[in-house]
Design an enzyme around this catalytic site. Structure first.
Site, short mmCIF file in Angstrom:
data_model
loop_
_atom_site.label_atom_id
_atom_site.label_comp_id
_atom_site.label_asym_id
_atom_site.label_seq_id
_atom_site.Cartn_x
_atom_site.Cartn_y
_atom_site.Cartn_z
CE1 TYR A 116 56.63 41.75 61.36
CE2 TYR A 116 58.12 40.70 59.61
CZ TYR A 116 57.49 41.78 60.43
OH TYR A 116 57.93 42.80 59.95
CB VAL A 155 59.18 42.88 53.49
CG1 VAL A 155 58.32 42.10 54.56
CG2 VAL A 155 58.77 44.31 53.45
CE LYS A 198 56.55 47.32 61.72
NZ LYS A 198 56.67 47.37 60.23
CE1 TYR A 214 54.64 50.48 60.39
CE2 TYR A 214 53.73 50.80 58.26
CZ TYR A 214 54.29 49.95 59.04
OH TYR A 214 54.45 48.54 58.81
CB SER A 260 59.65 45.44 59.82
OG SER A 260 58.37 45.83 59.20
N1 GLU Z 1 56.26 48.43 54.62
C1 GLU Z 1 55.83 47.15 55.01
C2 GLU Z 1 54.29 47.14 55.65
O1 GLU Z 1 54.24 48.00 56.37
C3 GLU Z 1 56.85 46.58 56.29
C4 GLU Z 1 56.62 45.35 56.64
C5 GLU Z 1 57.89 44.34 56.92
O2 GLU Z 1 59.11 44.91 56.66
O3 GLU Z 1 57.94 43.48 57.49
O4 GLU Z 1 53.82 46.44 55.33
#
Ligand code: GLU
Length: 316
Positions: free
Chosen positions: A248, A266, A72, A198, A69
């Protein structure tokens, strides 16, 4: 700036890596896909790039990991370049207070995700980037951008296709989010194409050193090596979103403990920015209950304790 950069960063970085190496509280490695589950919890890397360009690294700072993420942030940067502030008509700017892949708020908020750093928000951002281009073009554009901002002349940064495939195979919740937002008209391209983009962004593989280099434009008001990547106001706003939404439902606690704009993934990485001072990347695959790197967060907490770099501390 000298007063801020005076601490012995090389010594501090080495001390932090030594402390983290001995830690037994390492959290849980992500297990939803085999390539992440297979990563050793013993890994720890840290890279600090100072405003003067000097690099201080320790531990596994030159081993590539799945940035997940953290991508992002780069996707948002590209989308703001493509569609400008219109982006905010389709994505909010408030912390979600929910898990990264939560669907609950989307119903009451008519398919408008809370912010670009939760999965739903990033999926809308991918839809914008897709525009009229093919997924392969959007993915190639991202890889080019990340290589450019990392000054990766060797083109070593790329997509881990095994991770991308595994994301695709297990991404039922992301498919649900995308379809749900499509029902509200907030996803315009075919869902499979948007998710293809994505999942590939999630699968970018980078080292701590590369990631810290990539964060320089956010440390420097949008500039890298004398070139303007984005405007200073855009860099400031992305930093603000990283502070309020980058971890988050743990974003408040991260601001409390570290006090710097940061974005976690993650895969166990965190990109953190001390504006005007340093761009920092840490990696340790074990996660806390909110899905953020356990030792990565602790390492950043130690770093700001020793340097005074938190944006909430007086400068100079
Ligand atoms: N590939 C994970 C998902 O889309 C990324 C989540 C993350 O890194 O927080 O669920």
């Amino acid at each position: 700036m000298d007063a801020i950069a005076t601490p012995d960063i090389a010594g501090i970085v080495a001390d932090i890596a030594a402390e983290m190496r001995l830690s037994s509280e390492r959290g849980q490695v992500a297990s939803y896909i085999p390539p992440l589950a297979a990563v050793s919890p013993d890994k720890f890397g840290i890279a600090v790039i100072l405003a003067d360009g000097s690099a201080h690294v320790a531990g596994d700072a030159d081993e590539a990991f799945s940035i997940q993420s953290i991508s992002k942030v780069f996707a948002l940067t590209l989308a703001l370049g493509a569609v400008g502030d219109q982006l905010w008509q389709r994505v909010g700017r408030e912390p979600s207070g929910s898990a990264f892949n939560s669907i609950v708020q989307l119903e009451s908020e008519q398919g408008i995700p809370r912010n670009p750093f939760i999965n739903a928000g990033a999926i809308v951002v991918c839809d914008m980037l897709l525009g009229r281009s093919a997924p392969a073009e959007a993915i190639a554009q991202m890889v080019r951008f990340v290589r450019q901002i990392s000054s990766d002349d060797q083109a070593s940064i790329g997509i881990d296709e095994t991770v991308a495939l595994a994301e695709q195979d297990t991404g039922f919740r992301n498919m649900a989010l995308a379809n749900y937002m499509r029902a509200f008209g907030n996803i315009r391209a075919p869902v499979e194409r948007v998710l293809g983009v994505y999942f590939h962004f999630c699968a970018l593989a980078m080292t701590c050193r590369e990631l810290a280099l990539a964060g320089r434009y956010l440390m420097n008001g949008g500039r890298v090596d004398g070139h303007s990547m984005i405007t200073p106001s855009r860099a400031r706003r992305i930093n603000a979103l990283m502070m309020s939404c980058g971890h988050y439902d743990n974003s408040g606690d991260f601001a409390f403990r570290v006090g710097l704009p940061g974005k976690s993934g993650v895969g166990g990485g965190i990109l953190c920015v001390a504006p005007g001072v340093a761009s920092i990347a840490v990696w340790s695959p074990g996660l806390n209950a909110s899905g953020n790197s356990q030792l990565g967060t602790l390492a950043l907490e130690r770093l700001v304790q020793r340097t005074g770099w938190s944006v909430f501390e007086p400068r100079g």
